[in-house]
Each structure stands twice: as C-alpha cells, then as structure tokens.
Design a protein around this motif. Structure first.
Motif, PDB file in Angstrom:
ATOM      1  N   THR A 142     -15.527  -1.090  12.201  1.00  0.00           N
ATOM      2  CA  THR A 142     -14.454  -1.437  11.288  1.00  0.00           C
ATOM      3  C   THR A 142     -14.442  -0.390  10.185  1.00  0.00           C
ATOM      4  O   THR A 142     -15.464  -0.150   9.546  1.00  0.00           O
ATOM      5  CB  THR A 142     -14.667  -2.836  10.685  1.00  0.00           C
ATOM      6  OG1 THR A 142     -14.770  -3.778  11.753  1.00  0.00           O
ATOM      7  CG2 THR A 142     -13.515  -3.224   9.788  1.00  0.00           C
ATOM      8  N   LEU A 153     -12.716   1.033   6.657  1.00  0.00           N
ATOM      9  CA  LEU A 153     -11.929   0.693   5.481  1.00  0.00           C
ATOM     10  C   LEU A 153     -11.261   1.966   4.971  1.00  0.00           C
ATOM     11  O   LEU A 153     -11.937   2.917   4.589  1.00  0.00           O
ATOM     12  CB  LEU A 153     -12.830   0.108   4.385  1.00  0.00           C
ATOM     13  CG  LEU A 153     -12.123  -0.380   3.143  1.00  0.00           C
ATOM     14  CD1 LEU A 153     -11.447  -1.716   3.429  1.00  0.00           C
ATOM     15  CD2 LEU A 153     -13.103  -0.539   2.000  1.00  0.00           C
ATOM     16  N   THR A 176      -6.142  -0.997   0.161  1.00  0.00           N
ATOM     17  CA  THR A 176      -7.067  -0.748   1.257  1.00  0.00           C
ATOM     18  C   THR A 176      -6.603  -1.481   2.506  1.00  0.00           C
ATOM     19  O   THR A 176      -5.974  -2.539   2.428  1.00  0.00           O
ATOM     20  CB  THR A 176      -8.492  -1.217   0.899  1.00  0.00           C
ATOM     21  OG1 THR A 176      -8.460  -2.601   0.568  1.00  0.00           O
ATOM     22  CG2 THR A 176      -9.054  -0.429  -0.263  1.00  0.00           C
ATOM     23  N   ASP A 177      -6.913  -0.904   3.638  1.00  0.00           N
ATOM     24  CA  ASP A 177      -6.629  -1.511   4.931  1.00  0.00           C
ATOM     25  C   ASP A 177      -7.861  -1.364   5.806  1.00  0.00           C
ATOM     26  O   ASP A 177      -8.564  -0.349   5.734  1.00  0.00           O
ATOM     27  CB  ASP A 177      -5.450  -0.816   5.622  1.00  0.00           C
ATOM     28  CG  ASP A 177      -4.139  -1.050   4.899  1.00  0.00           C
ATOM     29  OD1 ASP A 177      -3.812  -2.218   4.640  1.00  0.00           O
ATOM     30  OD2 ASP A 177      -3.461  -0.055   4.599  1.00  0.00           O
ATOM     31  N   LYS A 178      -8.115  -2.355   6.648  1.00  0.00           N
ATOM     32  CA  LYS A 178      -9.229  -2.286   7.596  1.00  0.00           C
ATOM     33  C   LYS A 178      -8.670  -2.074   8.991  1.00  0.00           C
ATOM     34  O   LYS A 178      -7.725  -2.746   9.403  1.00  0.00           O
ATOM     35  CB  LYS A 178     -10.045  -3.578   7.583  1.00  0.00           C
ATOM     36  CG  LYS A 178     -10.944  -3.731   6.391  1.00  0.00           C
ATOM     37  CD  LYS A 178     -11.790  -4.974   6.549  1.00  0.00           C
ATOM     38  CE  LYS A 178     -12.646  -5.216   5.342  1.00  0.00           C
ATOM     39  NZ  LYS A 178     -13.423  -6.456   5.487  1.00  0.00           N
TER      40      LYS A 178
END
Length: 132
Positions: free
Chosen positions: A20, A22, A39-41
């Motif tokens: 994963t 970030l 932010t996006d994962k």
C-alpha cells in the motif's frame, strides 16, 4: 495513452505481492491561495515482495490486476532527490568525497583570514600609541 507515474511511501507490506503506497499531492486552493495537502492510498503490485514499510517508491498505472490493484511498483526512490535510487547513489558518494575537501578549504581560508584581523588590530593600537 501514457501511463501515470506517482511517487509515495510504502505504508503497508502485510499482503502477499502487494504494497500500500501513500501518495501526497499539494495544490493551491482556488479561492484562498493556501497550499493544501491531499493524500491517496494505492494498492500496488510488488512481484518479489521486495519493498518494506517506509520505503519511498514510484508506482506506474497498469491493467487491473485485482479489484483494487491497478498499479505496479517500478523503482525505489532515494530520499530527497526524487530520482530512482540506482542513479542517485553515486551522486551521494561523490558528495561525501567532496565534502571533506570543501571543509579543508574553508579551514585554510579561515586560517588565512585570522592573521589579517590580528594585524588590523595591531595597526590600530600602533596608531593610538603614536598619537600619544
């Protein structure tokens, strides 16, 4: 169509062949002008389980591999440079070699500058002695 490449930090490596990542992006708020972080994962495919939590990596868009995984990890990124680690490593070594040389030059310059200051003080004291 070109594939997007993003850069981010691995926050989880608990899954098999998946990490994963970030990804943080900054943009200027249209009304207030202040810079905002978002932010996006992303779940990214890591074939060899080579990356661990805390690594900085680049991910590339790819065909859907599973329900939420449509990114692939392409390269690790060295800290601070934003370039792939393989290219950035020699630059760091060169910088380490140059750093002591620069420090020595500064020390020599400081030694040369120090006597000039002392002579200036002596000259002013001599002038005072002559005036008396």
């Amino acid at each position: 169509m070109p594939r997007r490449i993003l850069e981010g930090n691995v926050v989880s490596d608990k899954m098999d062949k998946t990490v994963t990542v970030l990804v943080e992006r900054r943009f200027k708020h249209p009304m207030y002008g202040k810079y905002v972080k978002r932010t996006d994962k992303f779940a990214a495919h890591d074939e060899n389980n080579a990356f661990a939590t805390g690594d900085r990596v680049q991910i590339q868009e790819c065909r859907p591999i599973s329900k939420r995984k449509s990114w692939t990890v392409i390269t690790p990124v060295s800290e601070g440079t934003g370039k792939p680690a393989a290219k950035a490593a020699p630059a760091k070594e060169e910088a380490k070699k140059e750093a002591p040389a620069k420090a020595e030059v500064k020390k020599e310059e400081a030694k040369k500058a120090a006597p000039k200051k002392e002579t200036a003080k002596k000259a002013t004291s001599k002038k005072k002695d002559e005036d008396k």
